[in-house]
Design a protein around this motif. Structure first.
Motif, PDB file in Angstrom:
ATOM      1  N   ARG A   6       0.841  -1.206   0.000  1.00  0.00           N
ATOM      2  CA  ARG A   6       0.000   0.000   0.000  1.00  0.00           C
ATOM      3  C   ARG A   6       0.873   1.250   0.000  1.00  0.00           C
ATOM      4  NH1 ARG A   6      -5.314  -0.706   0.937  1.00  0.00           N
ATOM      5  NH2 ARG A   6      -5.873  -2.886   1.303  1.00  0.00           N
ATOM      6  N   VAL A   7       0.716   2.049  -1.045  1.00  0.00           N
ATOM      7  CA  VAL A   7       1.524   3.260  -1.215  1.00  0.00           C
ATOM      8  C   VAL A   7       0.600   4.474  -1.156  1.00  0.00           C
ATOM      9  CG1 VAL A   7       3.095   4.518  -2.740  1.00  0.00           C
ATOM     10  CG2 VAL A   7       3.150   2.004  -2.690  1.00  0.00           C
ATOM     11  N   ALA A   8       0.771   5.308  -0.137  1.00  0.00           N
ATOM     12  CA  ALA A   8       0.004   6.546  -0.047  1.00  0.00           C
ATOM     13  C   ALA A   8       0.775   7.659  -0.742  1.00  0.00           C
ATOM     14  CB  ALA A   8      -0.244   6.909   1.414  1.00  0.00           C
ATOM     15  N   VAL A   9       0.073   8.456  -1.554  1.00  0.00           N
ATOM     16  CA  VAL A   9       0.700   9.591  -2.223  1.00  0.00           C
ATOM     17  C   VAL A   9      -0.183  10.812  -2.009  1.00  0.00           C
ATOM     18  CG1 VAL A   9       1.542  10.556  -4.407  1.00  0.00           C
ATOM     19  CG2 VAL A   9       1.710   8.085  -4.001  1.00  0.00           C
ATOM     20  N   THR A  10       0.382  11.873  -1.441  1.00  0.00           N
ATOM     21  CA  THR A  10      -0.384  13.107  -1.261  1.00  0.00           C
ATOM     22  C   THR A  10      -0.057  14.091  -2.383  1.00  0.00           C
ATOM     23  OG1 THR A  10       1.175  14.454   0.018  1.00  0.00           O
ATOM     24  CG2 THR A  10      -0.046  12.755   1.240  1.00  0.00           C
ATOM     25  N   GLY A  11      -0.972  15.004  -2.633  1.00  0.00           N
ATOM     26  CA  GLY A  11      -0.787  15.929  -3.758  1.00  0.00           C
ATOM     27  C   GLY A  11      -0.909  15.200  -5.072  1.00  0.00           C
ATOM     28  N   ALA A  12      -1.768  14.179  -5.078  1.00  0.00           N
ATOM     29  CA  ALA A  12      -1.869  13.260  -6.222  1.00  0.00           C
ATOM     30  C   ALA A  12      -2.299  13.947  -7.511  1.00  0.00           C
ATOM     31  CB  ALA A  12      -2.826  12.115  -5.884  1.00  0.00           C
ATOM     32  N   ALA A  13      -3.003  15.077  -7.387  1.00  0.00           N
ATOM     33  CA  ALA A  13      -3.470  15.778  -8.591  1.00  0.00           C
ATOM     34  C   ALA A  13      -2.443  16.787  -9.102  1.00  0.00           C
ATOM     35  CB  ALA A  13      -4.789  16.494  -8.308  1.00  0.00           C
ATOM     36  N   GLY A  14      -1.320  16.898  -8.414  1.00  0.00           N
ATOM     37  CA  GLY A  14      -0.332  17.921  -8.778  1.00  0.00           C
ATOM     38  C   GLY A  14       0.608  17.460  -9.874  1.00  0.00           C
ATOM     39  N   GLN A  15       1.532  18.360 -10.220  1.00  0.00           N
ATOM     40  CA  GLN A  15       2.503  18.104 -11.295  1.00  0.00           C
ATOM     41  C   GLN A  15       3.415  16.925 -10.988  1.00  0.00           C
ATOM     42  OE1 GLN A  15       5.031  20.924 -13.266  1.00  0.00           O
ATOM     43  NE2 GLN A  15       5.329  21.772 -11.218  1.00  0.00           N
ATOM     44  N   LEU A  41      -4.221  10.976  -1.862  1.00  0.00           N
ATOM     45  CA  LEU A  41      -4.777  12.075  -1.067  1.00  0.00           C
ATOM     46  C   LEU A  41      -4.610  13.394  -1.806  1.00  0.00           C
ATOM     47  CD1 LEU A  41      -5.895  12.866   1.849  1.00  0.00           C
ATOM     48  CD2 LEU A  41      -3.529  13.500   2.373  1.00  0.00           C
ATOM     49  N   ASP A  42      -5.685  14.158  -1.851  1.00  0.00           N
ATOM     50  CA  ASP A  42      -5.567  15.558  -2.275  1.00  0.00           C
ATOM     51  C   ASP A  42      -6.710  16.329  -1.639  1.00  0.00           C
ATOM     52  OD1 ASP A  42      -5.041  18.034  -3.771  1.00  0.00           O
ATOM     53  OD2 ASP A  42      -3.797  16.771  -5.061  1.00  0.00           O
ATOM     54  N   LEU A  43      -6.711  17.643  -1.835  1.00  0.00           N
ATOM     55  CA  LEU A  43      -7.722  18.520  -1.238  1.00  0.00           C
ATOM     56  C   LEU A  43      -9.094  18.245  -1.877  1.00  0.00           C
ATOM     57  CD1 LEU A  43      -5.625  21.807  -1.205  1.00  0.00           C
ATOM     58  CD2 LEU A  43      -6.088  20.277   0.734  1.00  0.00           C
ATOM     59  N   PRO A  44     -10.172  18.616  -1.178  1.00  0.00           N
ATOM     60  CA  PRO A  44     -11.520  18.383  -1.735  1.00  0.00           C
ATOM     61  C   PRO A  44     -11.676  18.946  -3.153  1.00  0.00           C
ATOM     62  CG  PRO A  44     -11.704  19.123   0.551  1.00  0.00           C
ATOM     63  CD  PRO A  44     -10.243  19.178   0.190  1.00  0.00           C
ATOM     64  N   GLN A  45     -11.163  20.165  -3.387  1.00  0.00           N
ATOM     65  CA  GLN A  45     -11.353  20.796  -4.703  1.00  0.00           C
ATOM     66  C   GLN A  45     -10.532  20.124  -5.802  1.00  0.00           C
ATOM     67  OE1 GLN A  45     -10.119  22.280  -1.938  1.00  0.00           O
ATOM     68  NE2 GLN A  45      -8.470  23.723  -2.397  1.00  0.00           N
ATOM     69  N   ALA A  46      -9.623  19.223  -5.428  1.00  0.00           N
ATOM     70  CA  ALA A  46      -8.796  18.536  -6.433  1.00  0.00           C
ATOM     71  C   ALA A  46      -9.279  17.109  -6.706  1.00  0.00           C
ATOM     72  CB  ALA A  46      -7.341  18.512  -5.973  1.00  0.00           C
ATOM     73  N   ALA A  66      -2.803  -3.070  -8.345  1.00  0.00           N
ATOM     74  CA  ALA A  66      -3.793  -3.981  -7.753  1.00  0.00           C
ATOM     75  C   ALA A  66      -5.005  -3.248  -7.182  1.00  0.00           C
ATOM     76  CB  ALA A  66      -3.126  -4.810  -6.662  1.00  0.00           C
ATOM     77  N   GLY A  67      -4.957  -1.921  -7.164  1.00  0.00           N
ATOM     78  CA  GLY A  67      -6.102  -1.161  -6.663  1.00  0.00           C
ATOM     79  C   GLY A  67      -5.735   0.286  -6.468  1.00  0.00           C
ATOM     80  N   MET A  68      -6.768   1.145  -6.361  1.00  0.00           N
ATOM     81  CA  MET A  68      -6.533   2.567  -6.060  1.00  0.00           C
ATOM     82  C   MET A  68      -7.741   3.113  -5.324  1.00  0.00           C
ATOM     83  SD  MET A  68      -5.838   4.259  -9.790  1.00  0.00           S
ATOM     84  CE  MET A  68      -6.682   3.408 -11.120  1.00  0.00           C
ATOM     85  N   VAL A  69      -7.457   4.055  -4.434  1.00  0.00           N
ATOM     86  CA  VAL A  69      -8.524   4.838  -3.818  1.00  0.00           C
ATOM     87  C   VAL A  69      -8.112   6.305  -3.874  1.00  0.00           C
ATOM     88  CG1 VAL A  69      -9.438   3.086  -2.248  1.00  0.00           C
ATOM     89  CG2 VAL A  69      -7.530   4.512  -1.504  1.00  0.00           C
ATOM     90  N   ALA A  70      -9.128   7.171  -3.978  1.00  0.00           N
ATOM     91  CA  ALA A  70      -8.888   8.615  -3.900  1.00  0.00           C
ATOM     92  C   ALA A  70      -9.666   9.135  -2.707  1.00  0.00           C
ATOM     93  CB  ALA A  70      -9.378   9.305  -5.164  1.00  0.00           C
ATOM     94  N   THR A  71      -9.058  10.046  -1.959  1.00  0.00           N
ATOM     95  CA  THR A  71      -9.731  10.571  -0.778  1.00  0.00           C
ATOM     96  C   THR A  71      -9.194  11.954  -0.432  1.00  0.00           C
ATOM     97  OG1 THR A  71     -10.180  10.153   1.574  1.00  0.00           O
ATOM     98  CG2 THR A  71      -8.068   9.394   0.739  1.00  0.00           C
ATOM     99  N   ASP A  72     -10.014  12.713   0.325  1.00  0.00           N
ATOM    100  CA  ASP A  72      -9.502  13.971   0.891  1.00  0.00           C
ATOM    101  C   ASP A  72      -9.293  13.818   2.391  1.00  0.00           C
ATOM    102  OD1 ASP A  72     -12.064  14.015   1.921  1.00  0.00           O
ATOM    103  OD2 ASP A  72     -12.739  15.701   0.690  1.00  0.00           O
ATOM    104  N   ASP A  73      -9.349  12.594   2.888  1.00  0.00           N
ATOM    105  CA  ASP A  73      -9.222  12.318   4.325  1.00  0.00           C
ATOM    106  C   ASP A  73      -7.889  11.618   4.610  1.00  0.00           C
ATOM    107  OD1 ASP A  73      -9.349  11.439   6.919  1.00  0.00           O
ATOM    108  OD2 ASP A  73     -11.348  10.529   6.735  1.00  0.00           O
TER     109      ASP A  73
END
Ligand code: NAX
Length: 328
Positions: A6-15, A41-46, A66-73
């Protein structure tokens, strides 16, 4: 086949996210036989933009994804994460003081540190990319530590881009292959104060310091070029470095997880007191990695010029720590 990591990445919508995620999913970070689950993880607006990135990830049909989730939490994003790449951060806006940047980011990294401290895998390997990355890593570590679950040694900051930038400058200067260069280190903060030190660097057994043989070049060309490279990229591209930053993040985690085979790699790690760096400060040092652990290369000789440079970059980190102490 292996269980997914399991790999968490924040700022996922960024450059940086846009370069990084595809390489993680293709196996370049954890190995071509290692399935991954991406926890984005990214902000609600992203969130809409993150969905778009996920659509493209689906369209790559990566066998290892093997899977992905997107969340702002953050509590969801870091749940059971074994690797956490903290890329998202508050950028410096117009008229924003350095101090404001520090405290705005401190808020983000206390929240994320608390989420990691409570919900991540106890051996989670954390790499902070979002700036000021050393101090953000320090804040996340200090906050996570309060929950007593995760290993504080595993909070690291990214100096690898500085390391790679320095390698490429040295290869150009000496005319040697970049792959021939070993034993480079970048000391200190990921900022223009970093100290890229090639005194121990070898190229096929030859001393790079002797090949260069030019202290003025070191001081007046090499160090400023590496230190100001980020600004030079912005000037040329109109955008900050992203693909090279993602590449450095891949290098950092890959070497940490899969081992550096005796080679030195630069990592920003919480100081154990060596080289006179106060304990806990996240400072770039030479490391050798094996079996998923890093060991700091000890007892290197520090000459007068180096000590001066190492103190300047340390003082900046001490100042940053002072600026956020009320939040910890
Ligand atoms: P972008 O602005 O393109 O993307 C940042 C993303 O993070 C955005 O999608 C934003 O919505 C998200 N974000 C902001 N706050 C967040 C939060 N609290 N939780 C989750 N997501 C959040 O920036 P990008 O170019 O991708 O750069 C990201 C960070 O890397 C910046 O702080 C940048 O300064 C830093 N860098 C660090 C480098 C290093 O060597 N350590 C080099 C490259 C880069 O400059």
């Amino acid at each position: 086949s292996k269980a997914p990591v399991r790999v968490a990445v924040t700022g996922a919508a960024g450059q940086i996210g846009y370069s990084l995620l595809f390489r993680i999913a293709s196996g370049e970070m954890l190995g071509k036989d290692q399935p991954v689950i991406l926890q984005l993880l990214d902000l609600p607006q992203a969130q809409k933009a993150v969905k778009g990135v996920m659509m493209e990830l689906e369209d790559c049909a990566f066998p290892l994804l093997a899977g992905m989730v997107a969340t702002d939490d953050p509590n969801v994003a870091f749940k059971d994460a074994q690797v956490a790449l903290l890329v998202g951060a508050r950028p410096r806006g117009p008229g924003m003081e350095r101090k404001d940047l520090l405290t705005e980011n401190a808020k983000i990294f206390t929240v994320q540190g608390a989420a990691i401290g409570q919900y991540a895998d106890p051996n989670v390997k954390v790499l902070v990319v979002g700036n000021p990355c050393n101090t953000n890593a320090y804040i996340a570590m200090k906050t996570a530590e309060k929950f007593g679950r995760v290993n504080p040694k595993n909070f690291t900051g990214m100096l690898r881009l500085d390391h790679n930038r320095a390698l490429s400058q040295l290869a150009a200067k000496t005319g040697r292959e970049v792959s021939s260069l070993t034993k480079l280190v970048v000391w200190g903060n990921h900022s223009p104060t970093m100290y890229a030190d090639y005194r121990f660097c070898l190229s096929n057994g030859d001393s790079v310091k002797s090949l260069v043989n030019d202290d003025a070049w070191n001081r007046d060309v090499f160090l400023p070029t590496v230190g100001k490279r980020g600004a030079a990229i912005i000037e040329a591209r109109g955008l900050s470095s992203a693909a090279s930053a993602a590449n450095a993040a891949i290098d950092h985690i890959r070497d940490w997880v899969l081992g550096s085979n005796g080679e030195w790699v630069t990592m920003g790690v919480p100081s154990d007191g060596s080289y006179g760096i106060p304990e806990g400060i996240i400072y770039g040092v030479p490391c050798v990695t094996e079996n998923g652990e890093y060991k700091v290369v000890k007892d290197l000789e520090i000459d007068e010029f180096s000590r001066e440079r190492m103190t300047v970059t340390l003082n900046e980190l001490l100042e940053e720590r002072e600026g956020v102490k009320d939040l910890l």
